[in-house]
Scaffold this motif. Structure first.
Motif, short mmCIF file in Angstrom:
data_model
loop_
_atom_site.label_atom_id
_atom_site.label_comp_id
_atom_site.label_asym_id
_atom_site.label_seq_id
_atom_site.Cartn_x
_atom_site.Cartn_y
_atom_site.Cartn_z
N THR A 30 32.79 59.77 39.08
CA THR A 30 33.54 60.16 37.67
C THR A 30 32.70 59.94 36.51
N LEU A 31 31.42 59.82 36.63
CA LEU A 31 30.65 59.61 35.45
C LEU A 31 30.54 61.05 34.62
N ASN A 32 30.64 60.92 33.46
CA ASN A 32 30.72 62.05 32.66
C ASN A 32 29.36 62.58 32.32
N MET A 33 29.01 63.74 32.80
CA MET A 33 27.76 64.71 32.77
C MET A 33 27.87 65.62 31.89
N GLU A 34 28.95 65.63 30.74
CA GLU A 34 29.18 66.64 29.78
C GLU A 34 27.75 66.90 28.69
N GLU A 35 27.27 67.76 28.08
CA GLU A 35 26.30 67.77 27.32
C GLU A 35 26.92 67.76 25.70
N ALA A 36 25.96 67.32 24.80
CA ALA A 36 26.11 67.40 23.51
C ALA A 36 25.53 68.65 22.92
N TYR A 37 26.12 69.01 22.10
CA TYR A 37 25.51 70.04 21.28
C TYR A 37 24.16 69.77 20.47
N GLY A 38 23.23 70.60 20.22
CA GLY A 38 21.80 70.24 19.57
C GLY A 38 20.71 71.17 19.82
N LEU A 39 19.77 70.73 19.37
CA LEU A 39 18.31 71.48 19.86
C LEU A 39 17.89 70.72 20.93
N THR A 40 18.26 69.47 21.06
CA THR A 40 17.55 68.82 22.43
C THR A 40 19.08 68.24 23.26
N LEU A 41 18.73 68.33 24.48
CA LEU A 41 19.86 68.18 25.33
C LEU A 41 20.22 66.70 25.57
N GLN A 42 21.24 66.18 24.56
CA GLN A 42 21.74 64.85 24.79
C GLN A 42 23.21 64.70 25.74
N ARG A 43 23.20 63.62 26.17
CA ARG A 43 24.43 63.24 27.06
C ARG A 43 25.42 63.07 25.78
N ASP A 44 26.60 63.72 26.16
CA ASP A 44 27.71 63.84 25.37
C ASP A 44 28.58 62.03 25.24
N GLU A 45 28.32 61.54 26.17
CA GLU A 45 28.62 60.01 26.23
C GLU A 45 27.37 59.34 26.67
N PRO A 46 26.85 58.42 25.81
CA PRO A 46 25.55 57.77 26.29
C PRO A 46 25.80 56.86 27.71
N LEU A 47 24.77 56.73 28.27
CA LEU A 47 24.87 56.10 29.66
C LEU A 47 24.87 54.56 29.33
N SER A 48 25.80 54.04 30.04
CA SER A 48 26.02 52.51 29.68
C SER A 48 26.22 51.71 31.09
N VAL A 49 25.10 50.92 31.30
CA VAL A 49 24.84 50.12 32.60
C VAL A 49 24.72 49.08 32.48
N HIS A 50 24.87 48.40 33.72
CA HIS A 50 24.42 46.76 33.86
C HIS A 50 23.58 46.61 34.86
#
Length: 343
Positions: A310-330
Motif C-alpha cells: 500500500t506504499l504511496n508511489m505517486e510523483e510530485a510535480y517539478g523539474l526533478t522527480l520527487q515522491r509525493d509523500e517522502p519515504l519514512s522507514v524504521h
C-alpha cells in the motif's frame, strides 16, 4: 537523511568539508532542511508552466509571480553560497588536509593563471549553485525511489542483500571498489533510473535552426523537452514497462547490454550527446554506493504499520522527480554492531 548525506558528499568534493550536519551535533538538521527546501523550490519554479514562456508579450507582466519568486530564492541562495565562499577564503577546507578541493582551485583563478583565465565571485557562486542543484536532490530522490521499490518487492530486496552478503560480508561496509562485483545491485539501480529518472523531462533545449524530426517541423528558436520518463516506459521498447524488474538488465534478460550512460536511447536518465550530464559518473557512483550501503546495513520497516503493497508511489510535480509523500522507514541493523559507531 539521504539528502544530508548527498549534500555533504558533494560539498566535500567542492569544499573539502561538510556543510550540513545531523541533529545530534547541534541543529544541523534545520540547515539541511532549509537547503533541501531551497533546492526543491528551485526545481518546482524551473519546471512550472509559465504563461510568459508561451505568450512573449505577457512575460514582463509576471502574472503568476514566477520571476518574483525566483528573485527571492536567488537572494537566499546567494547568501548561503556567499557565506561558504567567504569562510573558505579565510579557513580553507577543514576535513581534507593535503588535498586541493574544487573551491580552492576556483578561488585561485580569481587572480588569473597561466592560461589567462579569471573568475569573479559571482561566477564561482553560479558554478557552485549548478553543482549543488544538479547533484544533491537528484541523487537523494533516486536513492529514495530505489529503497521504496525494494521495500515493495521484498524478494528483489532479499536477492540484492544476498549478493551484498556474499561479496562484502557482514563485518565491513560496502566500498566503491565492491560495486563492479555487484551485478544484481547495478541492475536494480538501472531499473530505478528507468522507472524514476531524476529529471523526467530532461532540461529545456532551444533549436538553433529549423529542422524536421520524424515528420514534425521544428521551427528555429523552439523550446524542446525530451520526455525521458515516457521513453523509458514505452511498451514498444520494454516488456511490462510499468513493472520493477531489475532482471531485464542481467544476462538472459531482455536488455542485458543496455546502459544508462547515454549510448542506449531507451533509457537516458542523464541525457545523451554533447549536453549529457557533466556529473554523470559521480552521480551514478553516489547512487550505487548510497543504495548499496543502506540495503546492506539495514532491514527496513515502514512507519505507522504501513504495508509494502500500500506504499504511496505517486510523483510530485517539478523539474526533478520527487515522491509525493517522502519515504519514512524504521531501519533495523543487520551487520556487526561495531560498524555503526560514529567515526
Amino acid at each position: 537523511m539521504v539528502n544530508v548525506c548527498a549534500t555533504n558528499a558533494i560539498s566535500r568534493v567542492m569544499f573539502g568539508r561538510r556543510v550540513v550536519g545531523h541533529g545530534s551535533n547541534g541543529g544541523g538538521d534545520e540547515k539541511a532542511e532549509e537547503f533541501k527546501g531551497m533546492v526543491v523550490e528551485l526545481m518546482v519554479l524551473a519546471g512550472v508552466f509559465n504563461l510568459g514562456d508561451f505568450i512573449p508579450p505577457l512575460e514582463g507582466l509576471d502574472l503568476q509571480g514566477v520571476a518574483s519568486k525566483m528573485k527571492k530564492l536567488h537572494k537566499r541562495f546567494d547568501a548561503f553560497l556567499s557565506a561558504i565562499l567567504d569562510e573558505h577564503k579565510i579557513n580553507g577546507s577543514s576535513e581534507m588536509q593535503g588535498n586541493v578541493d574544487l573551491l580552492s582551485t576556483l578561488i585561485s583563478f580569481k587572480d588569473g593563471n597561466d592560461s589567462g583565465g579569471k573568475l569573479t565571485d559571482t561566477e564561482i557562486k553560479a558554478l557552485l549553485l549548478n553543482l549543488f542543484a544538479a547533484g544533491t536532490d537528484t541523487t537523494s530522490s533516486t536513492v529514495e525511489w530505489a529503497i521504496a521499490e525494494l521495500i515493495r518487492h521484498p524478494k528483489i530486496l532479499a536477492q540484492a542483500q544476498k549478493e551484498l552478503d556474499s561479496v562484502v560480508g557482514k563485518d565491513r561496509l560496502v566500498t566503491e571498489s565492491d560495486l563492479t562485483q555487484l551485478s544484481f545491485l547495478q541492475a536494480v539501480i538501472k531499473e530505478t533510473f528507468r522507472l524514476h529518472p531524476s529529471t523526467p523531462l530532461s532540461l529545456p533545449r532551444i533549436s538553433d535552426k529549423s529542422c524536421e524530426v520524424n515528420g514534425y517541423f521544428i521551427p528555429k528558436g523552439s523550446t524542446l523537452l525530451v520526455n525521458v520518463w515516457a521513453i523509458a516506459r514505452d511498451p514498444d521498447a520494454w516488456s511490462d514497462p510499468l513493472e520493477f524488474k531489475p532482471e531485464r538488465f542481467l544476462m538472459g534478460g531482455e536488455k542485458p547490454n543496455v546502459d544508462v550512460r547515454g549510448n542506449d536511447f531507451e533509457v537516458i536518465p542523464f541525457g545523451a550527446g554533447r549536453r549529457i550530464c557533466a556529473g554523470m559518473s559521480l552521480g551514478l557512483r553516489m547512487v550505487q554506493l548510497l543504495t548499496a550501503t543502506l540495503i546492506h546495513a539495514f532491514d527496513f520497516e515502514l512507519a505507522n504499520g504501513q504495508l509494502p503493497e500500500t506504499l504511496n508511489m505517486e510523483e510530485a510535480y517539478g523539474l526533478t522527480l520527487q515522491r509525493d509523500e517522502p519515504l519514512s522507514v524504521h531501519p533495523k541493523p543487520r551487520l556487526a554492531p561495531h560498524l555503526y559507531n560514529e567515526a
